[in-house]
Write a protein that holds these residues in place. Structure first.
Motif, PDB file in Angstrom:
ATOM      1  N   ILE A  93      38.229  31.156  45.650  1.00 41.98           N
ATOM      2  CA  ILE A  93      37.236  31.762  45.036  1.00 41.98           C
ATOM      3  C   ILE A  93      36.012  31.998  46.365  1.00 41.98           C
ATOM      4  O   ILE A  93      35.375  32.986  46.367  1.00 41.98           O
ATOM      5  N   TYR A  94      35.944  30.800  47.164  1.00 47.18           N
ATOM      6  CA  TYR A  94      34.902  31.026  48.225  1.00 47.18           C
ATOM      7  C   TYR A  94      35.310  32.310  49.100  1.00 47.18           C
ATOM      8  O   TYR A  94      34.473  33.250  49.562  1.00 47.18           O
ATOM      9  N   LEU A  95      36.675  32.726  49.281  1.00 44.68           N
ATOM     10  CA  LEU A  95      36.870  33.612  50.483  1.00 44.68           C
ATOM     11  C   LEU A  95      36.700  34.994  49.617  1.00 44.68           C
ATOM     12  O   LEU A  95      36.127  35.856  50.028  1.00 44.68           O
ATOM     13  N   ALA A  96      36.734  35.077  48.168  1.00 45.70           N
ATOM     14  CA  ALA A  96      36.564  36.174  47.606  1.00 45.70           C
ATOM     15  C   ALA A  96      35.085  36.509  47.502  1.00 45.70           C
ATOM     16  O   ALA A  96      34.464  37.538  47.692  1.00 45.70           O
TER      17      ALA A  96
ATOM     18  N   ALA B 277      32.128  34.830  49.457  1.00 41.34           N
ATOM     19  CA  ALA B 277      31.440  34.603  50.380  1.00 41.34           C
ATOM     20  C   ALA B 277      31.838  35.578  51.380  1.00 41.34           C
ATOM     21  O   ALA B 277      31.075  35.997  52.239  1.00 41.34           O
ATOM     22  N   LYS B 278      33.159  35.946  51.656  1.00 37.88           N
ATOM     23  CA  LYS B 278      33.704  36.506  52.532  1.00 37.88           C
ATOM     24  C   LYS B 278      34.168  38.043  52.289  1.00 37.88           C
ATOM     25  O   LYS B 278      34.511  38.703  53.181  1.00 37.88           O
ATOM     26  N   GLY B 279      33.945  38.306  50.874  1.00 40.37           N
ATOM     27  CA  GLY B 279      34.235  39.731  50.430  1.00 40.37           C
ATOM     28  C   GLY B 279      35.904  40.056  50.385  1.00 40.37           C
ATOM     29  O   GLY B 279      36.326  41.093  50.541  1.00 40.37           O
ATOM     30  N   PHE B 280      36.826  38.960  50.432  1.00 40.26           N
ATOM     31  CA  PHE B 280      38.220  39.409  50.290  1.00 40.26           C
ATOM     32  C   PHE B 280      38.734  39.634  49.063  1.00 40.26           C
ATOM     33  O   PHE B 280      39.127  38.872  48.385  1.00 40.26           O
ATOM     34  N   GLU B 281      38.754  41.045  48.652  1.00 41.49           N
ATOM     35  CA  GLU B 281      39.232  41.553  47.662  1.00 41.49           C
ATOM     36  C   GLU B 281      38.913  40.468  46.252  1.00 41.49           C
ATOM     37  O   GLU B 281      39.752  39.943  45.780  1.00 41.49           O
ATOM     38  N   PRO B 282      37.548  40.404  46.139  1.00 43.34           N
ATOM     39  CA  PRO B 282      37.042  39.944  44.781  1.00 43.34           C
ATOM     40  C   PRO B 282      37.773  40.004  43.648  1.00 43.34           C
ATOM     41  O   PRO B 282      37.820  39.358  42.919  1.00 43.34           O
ATOM     42  N   LEU B 283      38.086  41.454  43.654  1.00 34.15           N
ATOM     43  CA  LEU B 283      38.698  41.904  42.166  1.00 34.15           C
ATOM     44  C   LEU B 283      39.905  40.938  41.872  1.00 34.15           C
ATOM     45  O   LEU B 283      40.489  40.706  40.729  1.00 34.15           O
ATOM     46  N   LEU B 284      40.678  40.800  42.791  1.00 34.53           N
ATOM     47  CA  LEU B 284      41.858  39.950  42.880  1.00 34.53           C
ATOM     48  C   LEU B 284      41.647  38.320  43.061  1.00 34.53           C
ATOM     49  O   LEU B 284      42.232  37.804  42.099  1.00 34.53           O
TER      50      LEU B 284
ATOM     51  N   PRO C 152      39.738  36.153  39.852  1.00 32.06           N
ATOM     52  CA  PRO C 152      40.607  35.508  38.782  1.00 32.06           C
ATOM     53  C   PRO C 152      41.776  34.618  39.143  1.00 32.06           C
ATOM     54  O   PRO C 152      42.099  33.775  38.538  1.00 32.06           O
ATOM     55  N   ILE C 153      42.465  35.093  40.432  1.00 31.90           N
ATOM     56  CA  ILE C 153      43.351  34.040  40.763  1.00 31.90           C
ATOM     57  C   ILE C 153      42.866  32.810  41.091  1.00 31.90           C
ATOM     58  O   ILE C 153      43.464  31.627  40.694  1.00 31.90           O
ATOM     59  N   GLY C 154      41.733  32.765  41.721  1.00 35.24           N
ATOM     60  CA  GLY C 154      41.228  31.342  42.113  1.00 35.24           C
ATOM     61  C   GLY C 154      40.871  30.409  40.840  1.00 35.24           C
ATOM     62  O   GLY C 154      41.254  29.199  40.760  1.00 35.24           O
ATOM     63  N   PHE C 155      40.295  31.117  39.808  1.00 38.77           N
ATOM     64  CA  PHE C 155      39.992  30.471  38.513  1.00 38.77           C
ATOM     65  C   PHE C 155      41.220  29.959  37.689  1.00 38.77           C
ATOM     66  O   PHE C 155      41.100  29.023  37.208  1.00 38.77           O
ATOM     67  N   GLY C 156      42.273  30.925  37.830  1.00 48.39           N
ATOM     68  CA  GLY C 156      43.600  30.124  37.235  1.00 48.39           C
ATOM     69  C   GLY C 156      44.222  29.354  37.896  1.00 48.39           C
ATOM     70  O   GLY C 156      44.736  28.301  37.254  1.00 48.39           O
ATOM     71  N   VAL C 157      43.909  29.300  39.229  1.00 47.01           N
ATOM     72  CA  VAL C 157      44.699  27.934  39.947  1.00 47.01           C
ATOM     73  C   VAL C 157      43.627  26.876  39.589  1.00 47.01           C
ATOM     74  O   VAL C 157      44.351  25.614  39.240  1.00 47.01           O
TER      75      VAL C 157
ATOM     76  N   ILE D 104      42.719  41.532  35.276  1.00 45.21           N
ATOM     77  CA  ILE D 104      42.097  40.414  35.102  1.00 45.21           C
ATOM     78  C   ILE D 104      43.217  39.249  34.508  1.00 45.21           C
ATOM     79  O   ILE D 104      43.514  38.368  34.951  1.00 45.21           O
ATOM     80  N   LEU D 105      43.974  39.733  33.517  1.00 43.40           N
ATOM     81  CA  LEU D 105      44.948  38.974  32.876  1.00 43.40           C
ATOM     82  C   LEU D 105      45.882  38.687  34.027  1.00 43.40           C
ATOM     83  O   LEU D 105      46.742  37.775  34.096  1.00 43.40           O
ATOM     84  N   LEU D 106      46.432  39.897  34.574  1.00 37.00           N
ATOM     85  CA  LEU D 106      47.677  39.672  35.581  1.00 37.00           C
ATOM     86  C   LEU D 106      47.342  38.512  36.594  1.00 37.00           C
ATOM     87  O   LEU D 106      48.151  37.552  36.835  1.00 37.00           O
ATOM     88  N   SER D 107      45.856  38.485  37.270  1.00 38.71           N
ATOM     89  CA  SER D 107      45.600  37.760  38.143  1.00 38.71           C
ATOM     90  C   SER D 107      45.481  36.290  37.754  1.00 38.71           C
ATOM     91  O   SER D 107      45.719  35.271  38.558  1.00 38.71           O
ATOM     92  N   LEU D 108      44.926  36.125  36.518  1.00 38.97           N
ATOM     93  CA  LEU D 108      44.631  34.763  35.902  1.00 38.97           C
ATOM     94  C   LEU D 108      46.131  34.219  35.644  1.00 38.97           C
ATOM     95  O   LEU D 108      46.451  33.027  36.024  1.00 38.97           O
ATOM     96  N   GLY D 109      47.292  35.122  35.355  1.00 36.26           N
ATOM     97  CA  GLY D 109      48.419  34.628  35.079  1.00 36.26           C
ATOM     98  C   GLY D 109      49.204  34.363  36.277  1.00 36.26           C
ATOM     99  O   GLY D 109      49.942  33.412  36.460  1.00 36.26           O
ATOM    100  N   VAL D 110      48.799  35.029  37.488  1.00 43.34           N
ATOM    101  CA  VAL D 110      49.327  34.798  38.679  1.00 43.34           C
ATOM    102  C   VAL D 110      48.756  33.461  39.181  1.00 43.34           C
ATOM    103  O   VAL D 110      49.569  32.419  39.554  1.00 43.34           O
ATOM    104  N   GLY D 111      47.704  33.191  38.982  1.00 41.85           N
ATOM    105  CA  GLY D 111      47.077  31.942  39.452  1.00 41.85           C
ATOM    106  C   GLY D 111      47.468  30.701  38.719  1.00 41.85           C
ATOM    107  O   GLY D 111      47.485  29.480  39.293  1.00 41.85           O
ATOM    108  N   SER D 112      47.871  30.952  37.586  1.00 40.50           N
ATOM    109  CA  SER D 112      48.359  29.826  36.577  1.00 40.50           C
ATOM    110  C   SER D 112      49.563  29.130  37.097  1.00 40.50           C
ATOM    111  O   SER D 112      50.078  28.316  36.418  1.00 40.50           O
ATOM    112  N   GLN D 113      50.396  30.053  37.864  1.00 37.15           N
ATOM    113  CA  GLN D 113      51.442  29.479  38.386  1.00 37.15           C
ATOM    114  C   GLN D 113      51.481  28.758  39.645  1.00 37.15           C
ATOM    115  O   GLN D 113      52.468  28.123  40.020  1.00 37.15           O
ATOM    116  N   MET D 114      50.451  28.558  40.032  1.00 35.15           N
ATOM    117  CA  MET D 114      50.163  27.727  41.443  1.00 35.15           C
ATOM    118  C   MET D 114      49.891  26.399  40.955  1.00 35.15           C
ATOM    119  O   MET D 114      48.617  25.855  41.029  1.00 35.15           O
ATOM    120  N   THR D 115      50.822  25.806  40.681  1.00 39.93           N
ATOM    121  CA  THR D 115      50.894  24.313  40.188  1.00 39.93           C
ATOM    122  C   THR D 115      51.515  23.487  41.044  1.00 39.93           C
ATOM    123  O   THR D 115      52.607  24.158  42.002  1.00 39.93           O
TER     124      THR D 115
END
Length: 467
Positions: free
Chosen positions: A120-123, A125-132, A135-140, A354-365
């Motif tokens: 989330i910080y990289l997205a 603060a650093k502007g690294f593709e926040p659209l992806l 939601p991935i970070g929040f999913g994690v 949004i849904l795809l990124s959240l779903g991808v983040g949810s797999q980072m267990t």
């Protein structure tokens, strides 16, 4: 008037009598027993304190000490230190549906949550593709909260999202449709040579197959050919295609493959520039390219149909992905259904992303990421992505030996499928050395070609190994 007062007194008296009877009977519980055909009523003063209301047999008694003890055991602090407490009762159906392992140590979940906040910080603060990355970070973060159960089946929100569209080909197909609606193939049509750069970037895909074989030499790491093919697609930096291929060939590895592919897509601005600068000279970075020729509407309209026809005739397994891409692009170029085109490239694409990124983040267990095989996939993905970036640049340098009008090698890195991120990175690096050298439109040619190239590579793997 008098009659009304007497009636009121009678009503009050009746209410008092009823309350009195209710009070008496509340202290005299009864036990009904059946003896042949006769029923008897036996007062039981001893059961007054233990009488159970029907339907509330499993409701616990009010105990302040137990309440605070359970509250402490269910705090995030306790569960991160001592682990999650198992559910009191759990049906076999629920147990079989649970995909998120409860046995992961708390410290591993802390690491994953910290990783989510780093993303989330990289997205932000650093502007690294926040659209992806947002939601991935929040999913994690959300899936690793102890006791929250957002990744548990069958009712956890993130589990539902993953099962509905990430764990199958549904969301990837919709993403390709949206890509088609927002993509302009004009730069590729105007300069067909750029297709070679998209093909060159697929070196990362096929080089990964060799890397997977070498990884099998490491103790504890073992991949078969199906898994190797699915891992190799990460080299194209195409998340939807990676999900699609892993679903066909190696569904058991879809989680880590999707995470690796989307992570490297999002980190294009950080990974590619050092490789681009290392492989090019200052003179090459200053090469200015001529303006592209005008591409007519007819050419743009016919192109997706030709693309679809070629995939049908030559590589049917790639037709689903290319077909959705062609459909979205054809709708855009015809201009007769603007409402559909705008919906595909805006509302639909945003919602599905949004849904795809959240779903991808949810797999980072922890149990899916923190093991040798998964870490090997992440390492291979990075190597494959680096080879794909280098492959496009090197091919441009070779082409320049034979071309009169030189190509700026920086646009070779855009041959990967990360649209339009890779093209923007090529343009940004070029502007660092010459503020008047705009490479964006030139870089879009190999960029959209890379999308087609990765879909073709996916079709080759599926045609070869899918049963």
């Amino acid at each position: 008037m008098l009659g009304q007062k007497n009636m009121s007194k009678r009503i009050v008296n009746c209410c008092v009598v009823m309350l009195a009877l209710a009070f008496v009977f509340s202290f005299v519980p009864t036990t009904f027993a059946s003896d042949n055909a006769n029923a008897r009523v036996t007062p039981s003063w001893s059961t007054r304190d233990t009488a159970i209301i029907k339907g509330s047999e499993k409701v616990p008694e009010i105990q302040a000490g137990k309440f605070f003890s359970e509250l402490w055991h269910n705090t995030g602090i306790y569960q991160m230190i001592f682990g999650e407490a198992p559910a009191a009762e759990e049906t076999a159906e629920v147990k079989s549906a649970v995909e998120f392992a409860e046995s992961a140590p708390g410290w591993q979940k802390i690491i994953m949550i910290a990783l989510g906040f780093l993303i989330i910080y990289l997205a932000v603060a650093k502007g690294f593709e926040p659209l992806l990355l947002v939601p991935i970070g929040f999913g994690v973060v959300l899936v690793n909260i102890p006791g929250a159960g957002m990744g548990q089946g069958p009712d956890g929100m993130l589990h539902i999202i993953y099962s509905a569209g990430v764990g199958n080909e549904f969301f990837p197909m919709l993403i390709f449709m949206g890509f088609g609606a927002m993509t302009d193939f004009g730069p590729l049509i105007a300069n067909p040579k750029m297709a070679l750069l998209g093909a060159a970037a697929q070196l990362g895909v096929f080089a990964t197959l060799i890397g997977v074989s070498l990884m099998n030499l490491i103790p504890g790491v073992e991949y078969n050919m199906f898994q190797a093919s699915a891992i190799a697609i990460i080299g194209g930096a195409d998340g939807p295609t990676s999900i699609y291929v892993s679903g066909k060939l190696a569904p058991e590895m879809m989680a880590v493959i999707a995470v690796a592919a989307y992570s490297y897509m999002a980190l294009v601005p950080m990974i590619q520039p050092p490789i681009m600068k290392a492989l090019t000279s200052d003179k090459e970075r200053h090469i200015k390219m001529n303006q592209l020729r005008y591409v007519s509407k007819a050419e743009k309209t016919i192109f997706p149909l030709v693309l679809l026809l070629l995939s049908i005739l030559l590589l049917p397994p790639a037709a689903p992905l290319i077909g959705m891409l062609a459909f979205g692009n054809f709708v855009k170029q015809t201009g007769v259904v603007d409402r559909l085109s705008k919906t595909m490239e805006n509302e639909m694409l945003n919602i599905v992303s949004i849904l795809l990124s959240l779903g991808v983040g949810s797999q980072m267990t922890p149990e899916k990421i923190m093991n040798p095989s998964s870490l090997g996939v992440i390492a291979l993905g990075l190597i494959a992505f680096a080879i794909a970036t280098a492959g496009g640049i090197i091919v441009v340098k070779i082409m320049n030996i034979f071309l009169k009008e030189k190509i700026n090698p920086l646009i070779g890195s855009a041959g990967v499928s990360a649209v339009p991120m890779a093209a923007r990175v090529s343009n940004k690096v070029g502007l660092e050395y010459d503020p008047s050298n705009f490479l964006l439109m030139h870089a879009m040619g190999p960029n959209v070609s890379g999308v087609i190239g990765t879909a073709v590579a996916a079709g080759v793997f599926i045609a070869t190994y899918a049963k």
